[in-house]
Design an enzyme around this catalytic site. Structure first.
Site, short mmCIF file in Angstrom:
data_model
loop_
_atom_site.label_atom_id
_atom_site.label_comp_id
_atom_site.label_asym_id
_atom_site.label_seq_id
_atom_site.Cartn_x
_atom_site.Cartn_y
_atom_site.Cartn_z
CB SER A 1 21.06 7.87 -9.16
OG SER A 1 20.43 6.78 -8.93
CG ASP B 1 23.18 5.64 -1.74
OD1 ASP B 1 22.06 4.98 -1.88
OD2 ASP B 1 23.93 6.18 -2.68
CG HIS C 1 20.10 7.32 -4.02
ND1 HIS C 1 21.48 6.96 -4.46
CD2 HIS C 1 19.50 7.42 -5.19
CE1 HIS C 1 21.42 6.89 -5.73
NE2 HIS C 1 20.28 7.13 -6.14
#
Length: 628
Positions: A137, A199, A315
């Site tokens: 991330s 994602d 994600h």
């Protein structure tokens, strides 16, 4: 069939190779450790002579200031000097500065200036042979900037350490100029961005933030809470965002990504662009792409097969993807659902599309996906073909250089004792001079085309390091640039634009300077010369002579004593510099020709200096002019 289309597709093979190494599993394992640690932390693990550095994805990006919400100059403010390779501020031939996300840059600088980070990095640089930066991330963006910083250090020092960056679900980082700079530095292979099929985060910055800013904050709060606790909670997300809002966010981002790939390279300033290599993971496997337009297209195709819920959940599924693709390649995954062709090329494409989750039973998506894979592969094949053809093109222009070399020998041996530079500068209309000028133009076009192809990624990644082209470009620069300078001052362009070095030097010569600086230097480089060089080793020497002569003329007419002292200081520095070149025999014999511009400079400066020395200290400058 064109040569490019007959090559076997390798995007799936490259992904298989990466999955067969411990890099993915080890880097992801350390990402999990970093995510579970305190906010704004990073974890370090040594494996033999390699060091893994993982940044936590649980971060808070400060976007309270307008400059932190979008793109900011990479070498501006507190970041000045950190990324030395980008110190020029702008890409060659591009009006947009090198820019990255302002909030992510500030987040990195918060790490960079800490004593802990500096200490750990120094330790790694001194003790390890390779370093792998990684992050999930927002931690992936920090890993990219850290790798970029270290690559910049290596570029400007003698440090020898291999650098790799592997990110998972990282957001886009910079603009087109930034992406192009990574390409030109040949650093694409140093960055591998692992992306889940649906994602949202890697596609997020393709869309404008409004009107979903608060919803994005809620999404990141959910993701980061889940990363820190390792237990995704869909009920918590349902309480933060309704299904209608999630569907609206998904539709908006999907439309923006589609618009990006359909518009191709024709994007507005301030747009985010992918850089490096992308590894797209699915339940079926993975593929690797390094062509930025193919990457954008694949980002769209995979998201188009997703849903509002899938784009949020994806994600947090990288552990599953990494584990699955590593297990599949070790176990020789089943390919019973792949429709193979007798052509190895078509079979490779089918295998790549199967790994990316696109089935031949979906004809529309399959057709677009096939175009995407072919686009990425063709560029790689063309690089090799064009690089091979460049050797032939170089051999064709070599006779042009040989003719100029003959012209130089003729001028240096001429009875007028002008030398190479001044003979061309003071030439009158003649067939010989016209032929040399025509050769200059043709050679310039050839090398400009080489640089254009290199900047547009049409040549081999290491083209600028190939000895043949480094030496050829240096020989061309030393032979031809003096004539370019002569023409510049002969036509008096300097009176309109200013002196040559700052205002008239062609881009190709600056590029060749860099190639020569970055070359591998052999033992013979340090040996002193026993005779004068065939070509003056400073290709801008004659431009410096012209500037020095101009300073001499200005000293005579200058009425301000302070400015006069500045001019005298510049002249004396050049005089010392030229003397050093001559003592080391780094100049050609034409520099010392009786009637050359350098010999004229020495006589002019000697006369002016003698007059100045006859004057008493602090003598009024106005009276000096009267004496002259």
């Amino acid at each position: 069939m064109e040569p490019e289309t007959s090559q076997f597709e390798s995007s799936e093979t490259l992904a298989a190779y990466l999955a067969s190494t411990p890099l993915l599993e080890e880097s992801w394992r350390l990402c999990g450790v970093a995510n579970a640690a305190a906010q704004q932390s990073f974890a370090v693990n040594r494996v033999g002579t390699a060091a893994y550095v993982a940044f936590s994805g649980v971060q808070v990006v400060d976007c309270s200031e307008e400059s932190c919400r979008g793109l900011a100059e990479l070498e501006g403010g507190a970041a000045k000097g950190v990324f030395s390779v980008f110190s020029g501020g702008r890409a060659e031939g591009d009006q947009e500065p090198f820019m990255v996300h302002g909030g992510l840059l500030r987040l990195f600088l918060n790490f960079y200036y800490t004593q802990n980070f500096q200490h750990k990095m120094l330790e790694i640089m001194n003790e390890c042979k390779s370093v792998i930066f990684t992050g999930h991330s927002l931690g992936g963006a920090l890993a990219s900037l850290s790798a970029l910083w270290l690559l910049s250090v290596i570029q400007t020092t003698s440090l020898s350490i291999e650098v790799l960056c592997i990110t998972y679900g990282s957001p886009m980082l910079g603009n087109k100029s930034f992406s192009q700079a990574i390409l030109q530095e040949r650093w694409c292979g140093n960055f591998c961005h692992v992306v889940g099929p649906h994602d949202l985060v890697p596609r997020l910055l393709f869309a404008p933030p409004s009107p979903f800013v608060e919803h994005f904050h809620a999404l990141f709060h959910f993701w980061q809470s889940s990363m820190a606790s390792s237990s995704p909670n869909s009920i918590q997300l349902d309480s933060l965002l309704s299904d209608e809002v999630k569907a609206e966010i998904f539709g908006n981002i999907l439309a923006c990504v589609e618009d990006r790939f359909r518009r191709g390279e024709n994007q507005e300033r301030g747009s985010f662009w992918p850089f490096g290599s992308y590894m797209f993971c699915t339940e079926n496997g993975a593929i690797c792409l390094d062509n930025r337009m193919a990457i954008v297209k694949m980002l769209y195709l995979m998201l188009a097969k997703g849903s509002a819920n899938a784009c949020v959940e994806d994600h947090l599924k990288y552990e599953n993807y990494v584990g699955r693709i590593c297990w599949q390649y070790l176990q020789r995954k089943s390919l019973t659902n792949v429709c193979f062709s007798e052509s190895s090329n078509e079979a490779g494409i089918a295998l790549a599309l199967h790994s990316s989750g696109i089935s031949f039973q979906e004809p529309v998506l399959y057709g677009v996906g096939k175009d995407c894979i072919v686009m990425a592969r063709q560029l790689g094949c063309r690089r090799n073909i064009y690089t091979a053809k460049m050797a032939v093109s170089l051999s064709k222009v070599t006779p042009l250089r040989a003719q100029i070399e003959w012209y130089k020998a003729f001028c240096d041996n001429s009875d007028d004792q002008l030398g190479y530079y001044d003979s061309f500068k003071r030439r009158t209309a003649s067939r010989k001079g016209s032929k040399v000028y025509m050769n200059l133009t043709r050679l310039g076009k050839f090398w400009d085309e080489v640089i254009h192809m290199l900047e547009t990624n049409q040549l081999a990644h290491d083209f600028h390091k190939l000895v043949k082209y480094v030496n050829a470009s240096q020989s061309y620069k030393l032979l031809v640039e003096p004539l370019e300078i002569a023409e510049y001052y002969r036509t008096e362009i300097h009176k309109k634009k200013g002196h040559y070095i700052e205002n008239g030097r062609e881009k190709r010569f600056r590029v060749f300077d860099k190639w020569w600086r970055d070359r591998k230097i052999g033992d013979e480089e340090g040996n002193p010369r026993s005779k004068f060089a065939g070509l003056t080793q400073d290709s801008c020497f004659w431009a410096r002579v012209e500037e020095a002569r101009d300073c001499v003329y200005c000293v005579v007419s200058e009425v301000d004593q302070g400015r006069e002292l500045v001019l005298v200081d510049k002249i004396e520095k050049f005089e010392a510099y030229a003397r050093g070149l001559i003592e080391r025999k780094e100049v050609s014999v034409d520099v010392l020709a009786k009637n050359s511009s350098y010999s004229l400079f020495r006589e002019e400066w000697k006369e002016v200096k003698a007059r100045l020395q006859l004057l008493p200290p602090r003598f009024p400058v106005a009276m000096v002019r009267e004496k002259f």
